[in-house]
Design an enzyme around this catalytic site. Structure first.
Site, short mmCIF file in Angstrom:
data_model
loop_
_atom_site.label_atom_id
_atom_site.label_comp_id
_atom_site.label_asym_id
_atom_site.label_seq_id
_atom_site.Cartn_x
_atom_site.Cartn_y
_atom_site.Cartn_z
N VAL A 290 41.31 28.85 21.25
CA VAL A 290 41.88 28.70 19.49
C VAL A 290 41.68 27.29 19.12
CG1 VAL A 290 44.54 29.08 18.83
CG2 VAL A 290 43.74 30.36 20.35
N GLY B 148 58.35 39.42 25.81
CA GLY B 148 59.33 38.76 25.33
C GLY B 148 59.01 37.78 24.16
N ASP C 257 52.95 40.24 34.74
CA ASP C 257 53.32 40.98 35.41
C ASP C 257 52.90 42.21 34.90
OD1 ASP C 257 55.73 39.32 35.69
OD2 ASP C 257 56.90 40.33 35.12
N ARG D 42 48.55 39.38 57.53
CA ARG D 42 47.90 40.30 58.02
C ARG D 42 47.70 39.54 59.60
NH1 ARG D 42 46.82 45.29 57.77
NH2 ARG D 42 46.26 45.32 55.34
N GLU E 87 51.44 49.95 54.17
CA GLU E 87 51.32 50.53 54.41
C GLU E 87 52.67 51.54 53.81
OE1 GLU E 87 51.15 51.15 57.77
OE2 GLU E 87 50.70 53.15 57.30
N LYS F 221 49.46 51.81 64.99
CA LYS F 221 49.16 50.80 64.23
C LYS F 221 49.42 49.46 64.95
CE LYS F 221 47.98 52.52 59.64
NZ LYS F 221 47.70 52.19 58.22
N GLN G 243 53.08 33.05 42.81
CA GLN G 243 52.02 33.81 42.38
C GLN G 243 51.76 33.36 40.42
OE1 GLN G 243 53.76 37.94 42.92
NE2 GLN G 243 55.54 36.42 43.53
O1 F6P Z 1 57.40 37.25 33.42
C1 F6P Z 1 56.61 36.55 34.09
C2 F6P Z 1 57.83 36.11 35.47
O2 F6P Z 1 56.93 35.79 36.87
C3 F6P Z 1 58.67 37.65 36.58
O3 F6P Z 1 57.98 38.31 37.04
C4 F6P Z 1 59.25 36.90 37.24
O4 F6P Z 1 61.00 38.24 37.10
C5 F6P Z 1 59.92 36.15 35.89
O5 F6P Z 1 59.31 35.59 35.21
C6 F6P Z 1 60.76 35.08 36.89
O6 F6P Z 1 60.89 34.09 35.60
P1 F6P Z 1 61.68 32.37 35.26
O7 F6P Z 1 60.43 31.51 36.19
O8 F6P Z 1 62.20 31.63 34.57
O9 F6P Z 1 62.63 32.45 36.97
#
Ligand code: F6P
Length: 326
Positions: free
Chosen positions: A28, A109, A132, A159, A192, A218, A258
């Site tokens: 940007v 949001g 998400d 695993r 699974e 398994k 994540q």
């Molecule tokens: O919207 C992204 C996200 O990582 C969701 O997967 C998760 O439920 C939420 O944010 C967690 O939010 P916070 O970081 O505010 O706990």
């Protein structure tokens, strides 16, 4: 407003951070500078907008960030901005700093907030960024690919230990309302069973599936549970242990790991393309839109459409996880 009148833009990141926000900011800023626009970064998302946390960004200010997770502008979930007062204060700050257009990088949001501003006459362009993948109007959002790679790496490692101990590993992925990450993790991680908010499944059904896998020879089982699934992961672990399904269970909650990490090649490219397209939209006088990946092309989707719809996990992919778990 015509292109000639656009002289100064601002950019902010809002909501949960997503890997790839930094390359999007960089794109940007540099695209805007190449069009001779001034660019201001707003820190801490909508909270910073309300409280006037603007600072001018030059090309060097966004150097060395393309490979970094998180967001150099900082992010947040602003309660204040959900109020009319907060939105008016934000608009006041935009006017005070002579900002002609605003780029909002964030999840559903944040894009709802962007739509609220555009309804009040602010020139806004959105860029979808959330691990998400629950944002309508784009095939994929910034951060999803990196998050999936992080999950895949974790599942592969779990695993190894699951098969060494003949255990069932229950792994929780993020996704409060959308099971996208869990379903995709189920396919690429060879699960699974997958539990997601979109599909009701009973404890008994899960136990039967796991017991059946044990009987089929398994050596271990991977069960992916989305954080928003109807059954909570600890409850499921207890049930499986009591039901004596063959495997002993262990629980791993992947959590915020994540959201972090270096953005993948895919996310850097997606973020760069979306950042460029967002500024081009501004130059074309197209506002109240979000940049989305449609097929292989960048498209402009009205924010009104984005916020009026919800995107949930694809149930065809969900069925695929079941078929491939034989
Ligand atoms: O919207 C992204 C996200 O990582 C969701 O997967 C998760 O439920 C939420 O944010 C967690 O939010 P916070 O970081 O505010 O706990």
């Amino acid at each position: 407003m015509t292109t000639q009148e656009i002289e100064r833009i601002a950019v902010l990141t809002s909501g949960g951070d997503a890997p790839g926000m930094n390359p999007a900011i960089r794109a940007v800023v540099r695209t805007a500078l190449s069009h001779n626009l001034e660019v201001y970064g707003v820190e801490r998302g909508y909270d910073g907008l309300i409280h006037g946390a603007f600072s001018k960004l030059e090309a060097r200010d966004v150097g060395g960030i393309i490979q970094r997770g998180g967001t150099m502008l900082l992010s947040g979930r602003s309660k204040e901005f959900r109020t009319k007062r907060g939105q008016l204060d934000a608009i006041h700050q935009l006017n005070k700093h002579d900002i002609d257009a605003l780029v909002v990088i964030g999840g559903d949001g944040s894009l709802t907030g962007a739509y609220a501003l555009s309804q009040q006459g602010v020139n806004v362009v959105g860029i979808p960024a959330s691990i998400d993948n629950d944002i309508w109007g784009t095939n994929i959002s910034i951060g999803v690919d990196t998050a999936l790679n992080t999950i895949m790496d974790a599942v592969d490692k779990l695993r190894d230990t699951a098969s060494s101990h003949q255990r069932a590993f229950l792994i929780e992925t993020m996704g409060r309302e959308c099971g996208y990450l869990a379903v995709m993790a189920g396919i690429i991680g060879g699960a699974e069973t997958v539990l997601i908010p979109e599909v009701d499944i009973s404890l008994e059904e899960v136990a039967n599936a796991v017991a059946d896998a044990y009987k089929r020879g398994k050596t271990h089982a991977i069960i992916i549970v989305a954080e928003g699934a109807g059954i909570k992961i600890q409850e499921l672990a207890r049930y499986l242990d009591e039901a004596d399904v063959g495997f002993k269970t262990r629980v791993t909650i992947l959590g915020h790991i994540q959201r972090g990490g270096r953005p993948s090649a895919f996310d850097r490219l997606l973020a760069s393309r979306m950042g460029v397209r967002a500024v081009e939209a501004i130059m074309d006088g197209k506002f109240g839109v979000m940049v989305g990946l449609r097929g292989r092309k960048m498209a402009l989707v009205p924010l009104e459409e984005v916020v009026a719809n919800t995107r949930r996990a694809n149930l065809e992919y969900y069925s695929m996880t079941r078929m491939l778990a034989r």
